[in-house]
Design a protein around this motif. Structure first.
Motif, PDB file in Angstrom:
ATOM      1  N   UNK A 141       0.855  -1.201   0.000  1.00 19.15           N
ATOM      2  CA  UNK A 141       0.000   0.000   0.000  1.00 19.15           C
ATOM      3  C   UNK A 141       0.889   1.249   0.000  1.00 19.15           C
ATOM      4  N   UNK A 142       1.950   1.191   0.784  1.00 21.68           N
ATOM      5  CA  UNK A 142       2.874   2.327   0.865  1.00 21.68           C
ATOM      6  C   UNK A 142       3.492   2.629  -0.490  1.00 21.68           C
ATOM      7  N   UNK A 204       0.524  -3.955   6.301  1.00 20.91           N
ATOM      8  CA  UNK A 204       0.967  -3.783   4.911  1.00 20.91           C
ATOM      9  C   UNK A 204       2.190  -4.663   4.648  1.00 20.91           C
ATOM     10  N   UNK A 205       1.927  -5.981   4.554  1.00 16.85           N
ATOM     11  CA  UNK A 205       2.987  -6.972   4.340  1.00 16.85           C
ATOM     12  C   UNK A 205       2.603  -7.858   3.160  1.00 16.85           C
ATOM     13  N   UNK A 206       3.543  -8.605   2.577  1.00 19.93           N
ATOM     14  CA  UNK A 206       3.231  -9.424   1.395  1.00 19.93           C
ATOM     15  C   UNK A 206       2.036 -10.362   1.602  1.00 19.93           C
ATOM     16  N   UNK A 212      -1.347 -15.062   3.001  1.00 19.40           N
ATOM     17  CA  UNK A 212      -0.002 -15.370   3.508  1.00 19.40           C
ATOM     18  C   UNK A 212      -0.015 -16.746   4.198  1.00 19.40           C
ATOM     19  N   UNK A 213      -0.955 -16.926   5.115  1.00 16.96           N
ATOM     20  CA  UNK A 213      -1.009 -18.194   5.850  1.00 16.96           C
ATOM     21  C   UNK A 213      -1.610 -19.297   4.988  1.00 16.96           C
ATOM     22  N   UNK A 268       4.561 -13.877  -5.491  1.00 16.77           N
ATOM     23  CA  UNK A 268       4.590 -12.529  -4.933  1.00 16.77           C
ATOM     24  C   UNK A 268       5.278 -12.517  -3.578  1.00 16.77           C
ATOM     25  N   UNK A 269       4.943 -13.480  -2.715  1.00 15.69           N
ATOM     26  CA  UNK A 269       5.587 -13.561  -1.406  1.00 15.69           C
ATOM     27  C   UNK A 269       7.063 -13.909  -1.576  1.00 15.69           C
TER      28      UNK A 269
END
Length: 798
Positions: A141-142, A204-206, A212-213, A268-269
């Motif tokens: 997002x940043x 705001x993480x991958x 993610x999980x 992406x991750x």
């Protein structure tokens, strides 16, 4: 900051963009749907002498997306008419219109540079105060808003819908570094209350929380499968309901999502993580790359881990062999641990039975579960501030019955951690410190509240007035009455709730008895009654097994007694001295519909699939359904000489064809929804809204319903209905038995063999229902239909 969102714009009209636009339209938000301008004409456009300057051509992508929404199945829209709330356009001609909306949602290609370029254009026409969000599934997002002003950044955040937007509950709200806290809180509340979503606040993480999980869990499952040598069918047998996961388990889920999509999410991750063991896990397995290269990406390509073949006998499901990349007929998998899980009741007991019955499948389940639990604990603080957000994300986004930390509690926190460490795994320090402090679970129930682990202490789960939990109220000993099939629960403020609690909430004598006792109790001591429950479905109908057994034994008096009890119970609800409000959700069929029809008001969940489906098992509605709808039809006409036939024809078709609504809103099309009935988008709020309705009725000098007399179409109306059925039989559209059932239904709905316009009583109509039902129970073909439904779970057309 807007006080509400009345108009929105969605940029990007692909599957997700159009789906989001559809859901905004579902809740009454006027939506502008924009896409790029086509680079060339289609053959049909050339044939019509169109040019690239014509508005229809320039809006082609968005316009076609809206048309697809109307035809899609399952439908992204609650009603096809809601598509009129979506205005198609394009990003060149209509960009200035963004200044007229309250919310702009970007849903374009997952490419950082493309998104940054779009935000630069948006900011040029942006009205200060307008909220701007991205539906990205994992881009920062940043970074997306890096080149925009601070004021723009304050109104910018992520709103990650899960696909399909109408049906998937999860929505991840991801504030950026400079997002205003007030904007984040407003969007969380708005998306919960207006869009009906389960909202979690993600960091705001991958890939945020769920992906993610969820992606990690799927990848460790594939790696463990490779190590253990299990087949596709074996893995799905273990990782489905046995572990508290959906029936689609691992590989059917991947086929539904699409291997291309999954590989993109995993990549992406992988791309964003620093080198190390975690990055290694997110390396897409070779088998996925091979399948993607062959175009075997799942359901949308016709084959993936599974494919369906047509055979002489019908169809055959085949599964992929990882070693040979050949397909072979899928086989049914069973074992001691799987059977133990199947026979256990409730997710916690199923999971414990699976893990505690040693065999290769039990070992496989433990080997993947322990890694997911540890990973979830490692990510706490990085992807979310608390365990509740993580558990909700996995339940709402991946349809797990229990989130990771709830799962840990279910299998025994202390014992499982000890086992993990004995096997050489490293458990996060904070988990060990929590246990060493004397705690044996992440969640705790105390003094009527749920508490959860939060920074080394228990914190109470925030109580929202809109969330009335019958399960929690039962823990607080709020049960007024109870039997094997139902509970009467005090939900506060003088209102009681009748909860069905039988298997599948099927209505039997126990529920009917509780209905009668509940009405008496409420008449004496309460302001009113809510009919609602927290089952997977509201009610799938009457207990067919009981009826079939009685019919096979030719216990006609017993069946007559059962139907009288059903009818009397529904009439008891109808004539209750205090207001009754029904709040159905999901599948509400047959007897479940008949339990709702007598209510003063019905609060439909948006996802309510509502219909009288008795003809599917060779019967007709006999719990008051025919009577209630025929009576409504007659009383809705102010003119005593009005022709009942047109509306009666439609009612006959609805019941004879066992039509079921596709949403709560769709009940109006089928004639079930009245002026006073409403639809609630957030299913979790339905009991609260029903309670409010009861109190409103109770506080406004409530007058109980009274027995009615009404006109019927009589023998001439019956003849018209039978003529229509005869035409279908002659055309080969229905069977002889369908025609027999249709004749019985026509007889009841028209009021029997009486002259047109005859005024009848409610009891007269109930008697017609019961007589027709009894006669059909004696038909061998009806009994065959009932047996087929019980064994196969689908109608038999004999």
């Amino acid at each position: 900051m807007p006080k509400s969102i009345r108009k929105a714009a969605v940029i990007g009209s692909g599957v997700m963009g159009s789906g989001i636009a559809a859901h905004l339209a579902n809740v009454g938000i006027e939506t502008l749907l924009l896409d790029i301008i086509p680079a060339s004409l289609l053959p049909e456009e050339e044939a019509a002498n169109a040019t690239l300057e014509d508005a229809k051509v320039r809006n082609r992508f968005a316009s076609r997306a809206v048309e697809k929404l109307k035809k899609a199945n399952p439908s992204p829209l609650y009603s096809p008419a809601f598509a009129d709330r979506i205005q198609p356009g394009n990003v060149e001609d209509d960009l200035t219109k963004l200044g007229e909306v309250d919310w702009i949602i970007e849903v374009i290609v997952e490419n950082l540079q493309a998104k940054q370029q779009l935000y630069s254009k948006i900011e040029q026409v942006w009205k200060p105060g307008t909220i701007v969000t991205s539906n990205t599934s994992g881009i920062s997002i940043k970074e997306m808003a890096a080149h925009t002003s601070d004021e723009f950044k304050a109104h910018f955040l992520g709103t990650h819908f899960f696909n399909p937007p109408r049906y998937m509950k999860l929505l991840e709200v991801i504030p950026g570094e400079k997002t205003s806290p007030e904007i984040s809180e407003f969007m969380k509340s708005f998306c919960e209350k207006t869009l009906g979503k389960g909202v979690v606040l993600a960091k705001d993480t991958p890939n945020f929380i769920a992906n993610r999980i969820g992606t990690y869990g799927l990848l460790v499952t594939l790696k463990e499968m490779e190590r253990s040598g299990l087949s596709v069918e074996e893995v799905d047998a273990v990782t489905g309901p046995a572990m508290g996961r959906p029936k689609s388990a691992t590989f059917r889920t991947l086929d539904l999502v699409g291997l291309d999509t999954f590989v993109h999410v995993a990549q992406n991750v992988f791309d964003l993580l620093p080198d190390g063991s975690e990055k290694e896990v997110f390396t897409p397995p070779q088998i996925l790359k091979q399948m993607a290269a062959k175009g075997w990406i799942g359901e949308k390509s016709g084959q993936g881990f599974f494919k369906k073949l047509k055979t002489a006998e019908g169809s055959e499901i085949q599964s992929l062999n990882f070693n040979t990349l050949d397909y072979a007929k899928s086989r049914k998998i069973t074992s001691a641990s799987l059977e133990a899980s199947k026979n256990a009741k409730g997710t916690k007991e199923k999971l414990k039975a699976l893990l505690n019955t040693p065999d290769q499948y039990s070992e496989f389940a433990w080997n993947i579960l322990k890694q997911v639990l540890i990973y979830s604990a490692e990510k706490l603080g990085e992807i979310a501030d608390n365990i509740v957000e993580i558990d909700h994300a996995m339940k709402w986004g991946f349809n797990w019955n229990l989130g990771p930390f709830e799962t840990w509690d279910a299998i025994g926190l202390k014992r499982s951690v000890s086992k993990m460490e004995s096997e050489g795994l490293t458990v996060p320090v904070w988990v060990k410190e929590w246990i060493e402090a004397g705690n044996e679970s992440f969640y705790q129930w105390n003094d009527g509240k749920t508490f959860y682990y939060f920074r080394n202490e228990y914190k109470a789960v925030e109580e929202m007035p809109e969330l009335i939990s019958l399960q929690n109220l039962k823990k607080q000993n709020k049960i007024i009455r109870s039997n094997s099939g139902a509970n009467l629960i005090d939900i506060g403020d003088g209102v009681a709730c009748l909860e069905f609690a039988s298997p599948n909430n099927a209505i039997g004598a126990d529920i009917l008895t509780m209905i009668q006792q509940s009405v008496d109790e409420v008449n004496r001591n309460y302001k009113g009654l809510v009919l609602a429950n927290e089952g997977r479905n509201f009610c799938v109908g009457a207990n067919i097994m009981l009826l079939l057994l009685e019919a096979q034994e030719e216990e006609w008096d017993e069946i007559d007694s059962i139907i009288r009890l059903f009818q009397n119970s529904m009439m008891k609800l109808r004539f209750a001295e205090k207001p009754v409000v029904a709040a159905p959700h999901k599948m509400t069929l047959g007897g479940g519909v008949e339990a709702c029809l007598p209510a003063d008001e019905i609060i439909f969940s948006a996802e309510t699939y509502f219909g009288l489906v008795e003809t599917g098992v060779g019967l007709i509605p006999a719990g008051g359904g025919c009577k209630e709808l025929a009576m409504r039809l007659a009383l809705s006409n102010d003119d005593p000489e009005a022709d009942l036939q047109p509306q009666l024809n439609k009612l006959f078709e609805t019941i004879a064809m066992a039509k079921v609504s596709t949403s709560g809103h769709d009940t109006q099309r089928l004639g079930y929804k009245r002026v006073q009935d409403r639809v609630v988008v957030n299913e979790d709020h339905r009991i609260y809204e029903a309670k409010k309705a009861v109190l409103r009725l109770a506080d406004s000098a409530y007058v109980p319903q009274k027995p009615q007399k009404f006109r019927v179409a009589g023998d001439s109306g019956k003849a018209v209905l039978q003529l229509g059925a005869y035409g279908l039989r002659q055309g080969g559209y229905i069977s002889d038995h369908d025609y027999l059932i249709a004749g019985k239904l026509a007889h009841v709905l028209a009021g029997g063999n009486v002259p047109a316009g005859t005024v009848v009583t409610e009891q007269y109509m109930l008697d017609l229902e019961r007589e027709a039902f009894l006669s059909l129970c004696g038909e061998p073909k009806t009994q065959q239909r009932m047996q087929h439904m019980l064994t196969k779970g689908k109608p038999l057309r004999n």
